[in-house]
Design an enzyme around this catalytic site. Structure first.
Site, short mmCIF file in Angstrom:
data_model
loop_
_atom_site.label_atom_id
_atom_site.label_comp_id
_atom_site.label_asym_id
_atom_site.label_seq_id
_atom_site.Cartn_x
_atom_site.Cartn_y
_atom_site.Cartn_z
CG ASP A 35 54.77 -88.98 51.45
OD1 ASP A 35 54.34 -87.84 50.18
OD2 ASP A 35 54.79 -87.90 52.39
CB SER A 199 58.27 -77.70 67.66
OG SER A 199 59.33 -77.95 69.35
O1 LIG Z 1 58.64 -83.38 47.77
C1 LIG Z 1 58.74 -83.68 49.29
N1 LIG Z 1 58.85 -83.28 50.59
C2 LIG Z 1 59.81 -81.64 50.49
C3 LIG Z 1 60.87 -81.47 50.54
C4 LIG Z 1 61.60 -80.36 50.65
C5 LIG Z 1 60.44 -79.77 51.26
C6 LIG Z 1 58.73 -80.10 51.11
C7 LIG Z 1 58.67 -81.13 51.45
N2 LIG Z 1 59.04 -85.51 49.91
C8 LIG Z 1 59.04 -86.66 48.09
C9 LIG Z 1 60.34 -86.95 48.33
O2 LIG Z 1 61.23 -86.28 48.34
C10 LIG Z 1 60.61 -88.11 47.30
N3 LIG Z 1 61.01 -89.03 46.84
C11 LIG Z 1 61.42 -90.38 45.84
C12 LIG Z 1 63.46 -90.21 46.09
C13 LIG Z 1 63.60 -91.08 47.44
C14 LIG Z 1 63.80 -90.10 48.71
C15 LIG Z 1 61.64 -89.72 48.60
C16 LIG Z 1 59.18 -89.06 47.62
O3 LIG Z 1 58.47 -88.73 46.92
C17 LIG Z 1 57.36 -87.66 47.00
C18 LIG Z 1 57.85 -86.94 48.37
O4 LIG Z 1 58.37 -88.47 48.79
#
Ligand SMILES: O=C(NC1CCCCC1)N[C@H]1[C@H](O)[C@@H](N2CCCCC2)[C@@H]2OC[C@H]1O2
Length: 327
Positions: A35, A199
């Site tokens: 990540d 960007s």
């Molecule tokens: O929360 C975010 N991104 C945010 C999204 C909204 C806008 C700001 C950034 N990433 C997470 C992601 O969703 C998780 N997830 C688990 C299930 C499958 C997909 C991945 C995984 O756990 C932590 C990280 O990665």
């Protein structure tokens, strides 16, 4: 020295990308989600409640001869999707793609939210954002890449993510054969602890370039491409059957639509995401969910996996810059 590890999509929708990581002595191999949007390496462990850990591979520090507990240390993280985890901290040897870091902080989960319990495709995350974003208290810990960087041939890593196919995370070298075009570098701003860049414009399909300054992060841990509403609305305006679906909380459209591509500027170059990658996943019957969605005005845009799949992305810590090359 260098490292090279394969990754693969976790499921038929490319929801996340998984890489096997070896922790401890003898090696305990866990499938982890790399990540670049966070800075903690945390794992399901022998300290995770069994009901939560069911279906996940766990790290058991007591079975590793090289593990050491970090006295008095704890961690707690909440992600942008409101998933969360917390726990205590060990150090141990962590090997990725054949490159070993000794004394790496391995954050052991004593608590995980339901999203992580249910997502049995990963046993934790490897945070690859900047060290400043690490949540360990009282003493912040370094990421695996930060610890590795001074020993790597070059202080760089690359992300090569692919739709329904294997890709790679390479450390210490750039395999330009993975790309079809040249690498264009842009400076990152480090203040928020992300691989954050600006960007200057975008284009939809074969349309003209529109000036629009996007402040965004390169985030392998986010599934979709999340941009400002004006861009997202303009894109789906070009998709005849598209509508905003309140229940799905995003734009959906008829799966049979031939979606336009989406291009974004990287310096004086552009990266083009093919429409096929924006036809992200079926939600029911003939309705599909878009891989380009709104950043919900959170103040920063997210170049997640849908965008990264179109490129080879270079994370260059030495020069504090990001490189993007069309694939
Ligand atoms: O929360 C975010 N991104 C945010 C999204 C909204 C806008 C700001 C950034 N990433 C997470 C992601 O969703 C998780 N997830 C688990 C299930 C499958 C997909 C991945 C995984 O756990 C932590 C990280 O990665």
């Amino acid at each position: 020295q260098t490292g090279s590890a394969p990754n693969h999509p976790s499921d038929s929708e490319d929801d996340e990308y998984i890489t096997n990581v070896s922790i401890g002595t003898p090696a305990q191999v866990l499938p982890l989600d790399f990540d670049t949007g966070s800075s903690d390496l945390w794992v399901f462990s022998s300290e995770t409640p069994s009901s939560s850990a069911r279906g996940h591979t766990i790290y058991t520090p007591s079975k590793s001869s090289t593990s050491k507990k970090v006295s008095g240390a704890s961690w707690s993280i909440t992600y942008g999707d409101n998933s969360s985890s917390s726990g205590d901290v060990y150090t141990d040897t962590v090997t990725i793609g054949g490159f070993s870091v000794t004394g790496q902080a391995v954050e052991s989960a004593t608590k995980v939210s339901t999203q992580f319990v249910q997502d049995t495709s990963n046993s934790g995350l490897v945070g690859l954002a900047l060290d400043s974003g690490n949540t360990v208290k009282p003493t912040k810990q370094k990421t695996w890449f930060s610890n590795a960087s001074s020993h790597l041939a070059q202080p760089v890593f690359t992300a090569d993510l692919n739709h329904q196919a294997d890709g790679s995370y390479n450390f210490g070298f750039i395999d330009t054969t993975l790309a079809s075009g040249p690498i264009t570098y842009v400076p990152i701003s480090t203040g928020n602890g992300f691989w954050e860049f600006t960007s200057a414009s975008y284009a939809i399909g074969g349309g003209s370039s529109k000036k629009h300054s996007t402040d965004g992060i390169a985030d392998t841990g986010t599934t979709l491409l999340l941009l400002d509403d004006t861009i997202v609305d303009a894109y789906y305006n070009q998709v005849e059957s598209a509508q905003y679906d309140d229940s799905q909380e995003g734009y959906t459209f008829d799966c049979s639509e031939d979606l336009p591509s989406f291009s974004f500027a990287v310096g004086s170059s552009t990266i083009t995401v093919p429409g096929s990658l924006i036809n992200f996943a079926p939600v029911d019957g003939n309705t599909c969910f878009g891989g380009l969605q709104s950043d919900d005005g959170i103040g920063i845009s997210i170049f997640g996996d849908v965008a990264i799949k179109a490129a080879l992305v270079v994370f260059d810590l030495g020069n504090k810059r990001l490189g993007w090359a069309q694939k």
